[in-house]
Design an enzyme around this catalytic site. Structure first.
Site, PDB file in Angstrom:
ATOM      1  N   CYS A   2       0.819  -1.207   0.000  1.00 48.73           N
ATOM      2  CA  CYS A   2       0.000   0.000   0.000  1.00 48.73           C
ATOM      3  C   CYS A   2       0.860   1.266   0.000  1.00 48.73           C
ATOM      4  O   CYS A   2       1.968   1.275   0.514  1.00 48.73           O
ATOM      5  CB  CYS A   2      -0.863   0.018   1.249  1.00 48.73           C
ATOM      6  N   ARG A  27       5.519  -0.290  -6.040  1.00 50.06           N
ATOM      7  CA  ARG A  27       5.466  -1.090  -4.815  1.00 50.06           C
ATOM      8  C   ARG A  27       4.458  -2.247  -4.921  1.00 50.06           C
ATOM      9  O   ARG A  27       4.465  -3.136  -4.086  1.00 50.06           O
ATOM     10  CB  ARG A  27       5.081  -0.197  -3.634  1.00 50.06           C
ATOM     11  N   TRP A  75      -3.022  -2.767  -1.470  1.00 52.39           N
ATOM     12  CA  TRP A  75      -2.641  -4.143  -1.779  1.00 52.39           C
ATOM     13  C   TRP A  75      -3.448  -4.986  -0.812  1.00 52.39           C
ATOM     14  O   TRP A  75      -3.236  -4.942   0.394  1.00 52.39           O
ATOM     15  CB  TRP A  75      -1.139  -4.304  -1.559  1.00 52.39           C
ATOM     16  N   ASN A  99      -1.943   2.197   5.785  1.00 54.95           N
ATOM     17  CA  ASN A  99      -1.025   1.106   5.425  1.00 54.95           C
ATOM     18  C   ASN A  99      -0.817   0.272   6.668  1.00 54.95           C
ATOM     19  O   ASN A  99      -0.644   0.822   7.758  1.00 54.95           O
ATOM     20  CB  ASN A  99       0.344   1.649   4.997  1.00 54.95           C
ATOM     21  N   GLY A 100      -0.760  -1.038   6.520  1.00 65.30           N
ATOM     22  CA  GLY A 100      -0.526  -1.895   7.679  1.00 65.30           C
ATOM     23  C   GLY A 100      -1.717  -2.782   7.942  1.00 65.30           C
ATOM     24  O   GLY A 100      -2.595  -2.944   7.078  1.00 65.30           O
ATOM     25  N   GLU A 483      17.324 -18.462  -6.555  1.00 65.74           N
ATOM     26  CA  GLU A 483      17.005 -17.098  -6.969  1.00 65.74           C
ATOM     27  C   GLU A 483      16.533 -17.086  -8.426  1.00 65.74           C
ATOM     28  O   GLU A 483      15.596 -16.371  -8.778  1.00 65.74           O
ATOM     29  CB  GLU A 483      18.240 -16.204  -6.747  1.00 65.74           C
ATOM     30  N   LYS A 487      12.885 -15.748  -9.610  1.00 71.18           N
ATOM     31  CA  LYS A 487      12.695 -14.707 -10.642  1.00 71.18           C
ATOM     32  C   LYS A 487      11.716 -15.202 -11.704  1.00 71.18           C
ATOM     33  O   LYS A 487      10.811 -14.479 -12.097  1.00 71.18           O
ATOM     34  CB  LYS A 487      14.021 -14.363 -11.344  1.00 71.18           C
ATOM     35  N   GLU A 490       8.158 -15.370 -10.319  1.00 66.72           N
ATOM     36  CA  GLU A 490       7.629 -14.032 -10.007  1.00 66.72           C
ATOM     37  C   GLU A 490       7.102 -13.318 -11.244  1.00 66.72           C
ATOM     38  O   GLU A 490       6.042 -12.713 -11.204  1.00 66.72           O
ATOM     39  CB  GLU A 490       8.739 -13.141  -9.416  1.00 66.72           C
ATOM     40  N   HIS A 506      16.433 -37.997  -5.690  1.00 71.37           N
ATOM     41  CA  HIS A 506      15.609 -38.262  -4.503  1.00 71.37           C
ATOM     42  C   HIS A 506      14.191 -37.719  -4.676  1.00 71.37           C
ATOM     43  O   HIS A 506      13.524 -37.406  -3.697  1.00 71.37           O
ATOM     44  CB  HIS A 506      16.269 -37.670  -3.253  1.00 71.37           C
ATOM     45  N   LYS A 605       6.536  -4.701  -3.903  1.00 73.55           N
ATOM     46  CA  LYS A 605       7.967  -4.419  -3.812  1.00 73.55           C
ATOM     47  C   LYS A 605       8.451  -4.497  -2.387  1.00 73.55           C
ATOM     48  O   LYS A 605       9.514  -5.020  -2.089  1.00 73.55           O
ATOM     49  CB  LYS A 605       8.233  -3.031  -4.400  1.00 73.55           C
TER      50      LYS A 605
HETATM   51  C1  G6P Z   1       9.149  -8.677  -1.542  1.00 73.90           C
HETATM   52  C2  G6P Z   1       9.778  -8.312  -2.878  1.00 73.90           C
HETATM   53  C3  G6P Z   1      11.046  -9.135  -3.088  1.00 73.90           C
HETATM   54  C4  G6P Z   1      11.991  -8.940  -1.910  1.00 73.90           C
HETATM   55  C5  G6P Z   1      11.306  -9.258  -0.573  1.00 73.90           C
HETATM   56  C6  G6P Z   1      12.163  -8.831   0.613  1.00 73.90           C
HETATM   57  O1  G6P Z   1       8.683  -9.987  -1.596  1.00 73.90           O
HETATM   58  O2  G6P Z   1       8.883  -8.546  -3.940  1.00 73.90           O
HETATM   59  O3  G6P Z   1      11.686  -8.730  -4.274  1.00 73.90           O
HETATM   60  O4  G6P Z   1      13.113  -9.774  -2.080  1.00 73.90           O
HETATM   61  O5  G6P Z   1      10.082  -8.534  -0.472  1.00 73.90           O
HETATM   62  O6  G6P Z   1      12.291  -7.432   0.586  1.00 73.90           O
HETATM   63  P1  G6P Z   1      13.477  -6.620   1.237  1.00 73.90           P
HETATM   64  O7  G6P Z   1      13.160  -5.183   0.933  1.00 73.90           O
HETATM   65  O8  G6P Z   1      13.432  -6.918   2.715  1.00 73.90           O
HETATM   66  O9  G6P Z   1      14.745  -7.092   0.618  1.00 73.90           O
END
Ligand code: G6P
Length: 610
Positions: A2, A27, A75, A99-100, A483, A487, A490, A506, A605
Site C-alpha cells: 500500500c 510497490r 494491496w 497502510n498496515g 534465486e 525470478k 515471479e 531423490h 515491492k
Molecule cells: C518482496 C519483494 C522481493 C523482496 C522481498 C524482501 O517480496 O517482492 O523482491 O526480495 O520482499 O524485501 P526486502 O526489501 O526486505 O529485501
C-alpha cells in the site's frame, strides 16, 4: 504494498495526489483511490480497482477539485481488491487511508456496530474511520481524537486522515509503517515514501514510531509516543538523481539488470584498500565487535534470503565462522537458541519488510552480540534500529522482482566475510588480497555477462510454452538456482523449483520429461564432474538442458543440451556472475509471455505487513 499520499495546499491537490500514487506504483497494489475536500465544501472520493491510470481516467471524467486531500494504493489483505474495499474509507465527515494491518479489527468492529456504525467494506481500515468518528463525538479536535483512537489500535499502521469539519489540516499517525512529511512553501504533504513527493519538494521530515502529526498549509506539529510535542529533523535531498525513468530500456527490470556493473562498483567504492577490505565500512565499532564474533545468524525474506544463503557458504568456507540462515517470518515466531557471541545480520533491500524488522526487534531481546543491517535504504527503520550498517549502493530499485539489490547484497556479504576473517585472523594466506583483486574486476566481468543478453533472449524461446521448470545448482550455486527459480515464477508465472543437483534422484527426477526444461549453473569447480553426471540423469529421461557453464568447463552443445559459455571467474565470485543470465532469462521469458514485468500480479515491492 500500500501507498499513501496526502496534501494540504492553496492550489488544487488532485494532480499532486495522482502523481504521487503513480510514483508509488512500483510497490505493487491492486486498487487506488482519492478523497478530496472540494472547493464547494464537500468530502468526495473516487476509487477504482486496478491501476492508477483507471482512477486517473475516472477523475478526468468527473474531476475532484480541492485544496486538501488524501490518496492511496491498496494491496489487498482484508477483503477482495474491489472498489468497495479500496481506500479512502469514510465515516461521517472523515476520510482515512491506512497502510498496515489492524489486528484487533474484528473486536473493534463488533463494538462499533453495537454503537450503530454501519460498515460498507471488509477492510480492517474501516474500523479506524468509525472509531475516530466515535472519539470525535467526545473530543471534537481531530488531532486529539486521533491520539485517543490510536491508543485502541493493535497492529501496524501508517495513517492519514482528513475531516470536512476541520479542513485546515491533515493528520497522520505512524506505528510500524513508515510516513514522511514533505515540506513546501505555504503547502505541505505526506506520503509513505518520499519518492511520491519528489515532484513537489526536496525537503522531508520522517515520522518516528508512535508519532502523531498535524499538518497544515503553513505549519507542522508532531507529538511523540509519550504525547510530548517534538521537533523532527528535516532533511533535504539535492541529488535529483532518483528519476523514475526507464531511459532506453523497455522495462525498469531490464534497466536495473544492466545497471549492475555500475552499482556493484559503487558498493565497493571506499571500502577496499590496496589488498584488504576496510572493516570501518561497517561502522566505527565494527573492528572491536567483529573480533568477538563466533557465530553469525542471518535473517531475511525473498531474494534477500537467497543472498544470505550464499553468504553462509562464504562465511564457513573463507572465515571459518558457523552461520545459520533463516527466513524472517519463521525466525520471529520460533524459540531460538542463541549461541554466545553471535552476530545478528539482517538483509533487506527496503529496510522496511515487516517480518525482517520484527525479527530484528525480537533478536534484541535474545542476547545477540550485536546487529548488523545490510540494506539499500539509509533512512529505513532497519538501518535506524541496527548497531552496524553496510549500505548497498544499488540506487532505487523500481522493478518488483529484485535484481541489482541482490548482487549488491552479495558484494556486501563478501565484504562482511572478508572483514570478519581479517579481524579474527581466520582467512587463509593470500585469500583476502586475491579476492579484493577479483572484486575490483567484478564490474567488468558483469559487463561481459550482460553482453550475452541476446544469446539468453534466444534461449528464452524454449520456455514460452512450458508450465514447469527445474533449476539445479551445487554448493553456493544452489541459492543462485533458487534465486533463478524465484525470478522466473515471479514475473513469468511459470512454476519453477530449485534443487541442489545431488538431490535430483531423490524425487524431482520423477518429474523430468521433454516438457520440463532444466536450467543449471555450472562454474568450473570441484563439483563440476558430479554436476555433469546429474545432467546425464536428466538427458537420459528426455529432459531439455540449459546449462550456463564456465568457458573452461568443457561443456558442449548437443541434442537437447544448450550450453551458454560464461566468462571465467574466481569460484568464490561465481554466484554473483551466474545470477545475471538467470535474471535475463526470466526477463525475456516474461516478455515473451506478455506479463506485467515490472509489476507482477499479486506481488509487492516492499512487504510492510505480515
Ligand atoms: C518482496 C519483494 C522481493 C523482496 C522481498 C524482501 O517480496 O517482492 O523482491 O526480495 O520482499 O524485501 P526486502 O526489501 O526486505 O529485501
Amino acid at each position: 504494498m500500500c501507498g499513501i499520499v496526502g496534501a494540504v495546499a492553496e492550489r488544487n491537490v488532485t494532480a499532486i495526489l495522482l502523481e504521487g500514487l503513480k510514483r508509488l506504483e512500483y510497490r505493487g497494489y491492486d486498487s487506488a483511490g482519492v478523497a478530496v475536500y472540494t472547493n464547494d465544501g464537500k468530502l468526495l472520493r473516487t476509487r477504482r480497482p486496478g491501476k492508477v491510470s483507471e482512477l486517473e481516467q475516472a477523475l478526468i471524467e468527473e474531476p475532484l477539485v480541492g485544496r486538501l486531500g488524501i490518496a492511496h494504493t491498496r494491496w489487498a489483505t482484508h477483503g477482495a481488491p474491489c472498489e468497495r474495499n479500496a481506500h479512502p474509507h469514510f465515516s461521517g465527515d472523515l476520510a482515512v487511508v491506512h497502510n498496515g494491518i489492524i489486528e484487533n479489527h474484528e473486536a473493534l468492529r463488533e463494538q462499533l456496530k453495537a454503537l450503530g456504525h454501519v460498515f460498507t467494506s471488509d477492510t480492517d481500515t474501516e474500523v479506524i474511520a468509525h472509531l475516530l468518528h466515535e472519539k470525535l463525538k467526545v473530543q471534537p479536535d481531530l488531532t486529539v481524537a486521533l491520539k485517543a483512537t490510536v491508543k485502541e489500535l493493535h497492529g501496524a499502521y501508517g495513517l492519514a486522515v482528513i475531516n470536512a469539519r476541520q479542513p485546515d489540516r491533515l493528520v497522520a499517525a505512524r506505528s510500524g509503517s513508515p510516513l514522511v512529511i514533505g515540506l513546501g512553501m505555504g503547502e505541505n504533504f505526506l506520503a509513505s515514501d518520499q519518492l511520491a513527493l519528489r515532484q513537489v519538494t526536496d525537503r522531508f521530515m520522517y515520522l518516528e514510531e508512535g508519532d502523531i502529526a498535524e499538518i497544515r498549509r503553513d505549519s507542522v506539529q508532531i507529538w511523540d509516543i509519550d504525547g510530548a510535542l517534538v521537533q523532527r529533523e528535516s532533511v533535504q535531498y539535492r541529488d535529483g538523481a532518483e528519476a523514475a525513468d526507464k531511459g532506453e530500456f523497455r522495462h525498469y527490470m531490464l534497466k536495473e539488470i544492466h545497471e549492475q556493473p555500475v552499482v556493484v562498483q559503487r558498493t565497493l567504492e571506499g571500502r577496499l584498500s590496496q589488498n584488504q577490505v576496510l572493516v570501518e565500512a561497517f561502522g566505527p565499532q565494527a573492528a572491536e565487535l567483529f573480533a568477538k564474533v563466533r557465530n553469525v545468524q542471518i535473517v531475511a525474506c525473498g531474494t534477500s534470503y537467497h543472498a544470505g544463503m550464499v553468504a553462509r557458504y562464504w562465511l564457513e568456507e573463507l572465515a571459518g565462522i558457523p552461520c545459520q540462515v533463516e527466513v524472517a517470518s519463521e525466525f520471529r515466531y520460533r524459540k531460538v537458541v542463541v549461541q554466545p557471541d553471535t552476530l545478528f545480520v539482517s538483509i533487506s533491500q527496503s529496510g522496511e519488510t515487516a517480518d525482517t524488522l520484527a525479527a530484528l526487534r525480537n533478536a534484541k531481546e535474545l542476547g545477540f552480540l550485536a546487529s548488523l543491517a545490510i540494506c539499500n535504504v539509509g533512512i529505513s527503520s532497519l538501518v535506524r534500529e541496527s548497531d552496524l550498517t553496510l549500505l548497498t549502493q544499488a540506487g532505487r530499485e523500481i522493478g518488483v522482482a529484485s535484481t541489482k539489490a541482490f548482487t549488491t547484497q552479495l558484494v556486501g556479504l563478501l565484504l562482511l566475510t572478508l572483514s570478519l576473517g581479517q579481524v579474527r585472523g581466520t582467512l587463509a594466506e593470500g585469500v583476502e588480497a586475491t579476492l579484493v583483486e577479483e572484486l575490483r574486476r567484478l564490474p567488468t566481468r558483469l559487463g561481459e555477462a550482460l553482453a550475452m543478453d541476446s544469446i539468453v533472449e534466444k534461449i528464452a524461446e524454449l520456455f514460452a510454452e512450458k508450465n514447469h521448470t527445474l533449476f539445479l545448482g551445487r554448493g553456493a550455486q544452489f541459492p543462485v538456482a533458487m534465486e533463478g527459480a524465484l525470478k522466473l515464477k515471479e514475473i513469468s508465472y511459470i512454476h519453477a523449483e530449485a534443487y541442489p543437483a545431488g538431490e535430483l534422484k531423490h524425487g524431482p527426477l520423477a518429474l523430468v520429461d521433454n516438457d520440463m526444461p532444466v536450467v543449471t549453473v555450472a562454474p568450473n569447480n570441484e563439483l563440476l564432474e558430479k554436476l555433469k553426471s546429474n545432467l546425464q540423469e536428466v538427458r537420459a529421461r528426455g529432459g531439455e538442458l540449459i546449462v550456463f557453464a564456465d568457458e573452461q568447463a568443457g561443456m558442449i552443445n548437443g541434442e537437447g543440451t544448450h550450453v551458454v559459455h560464461m566468462p571465467h571467474i574466481h569460484d568464490i565470485l561465481s554466484p554473483i556472475l551466474y545470477t545475471i543470465p538467470l535474471q535475463l532469462l526470466s526477463y525475456y521469458v516474461a516478455v515473451l509471455k506478455g506479463t506485467d514485468v515490472d509489476q507482477p500480479r499479486n506481488l509487492a515491492k516492499s512487504v510492510t505487513v505480515e
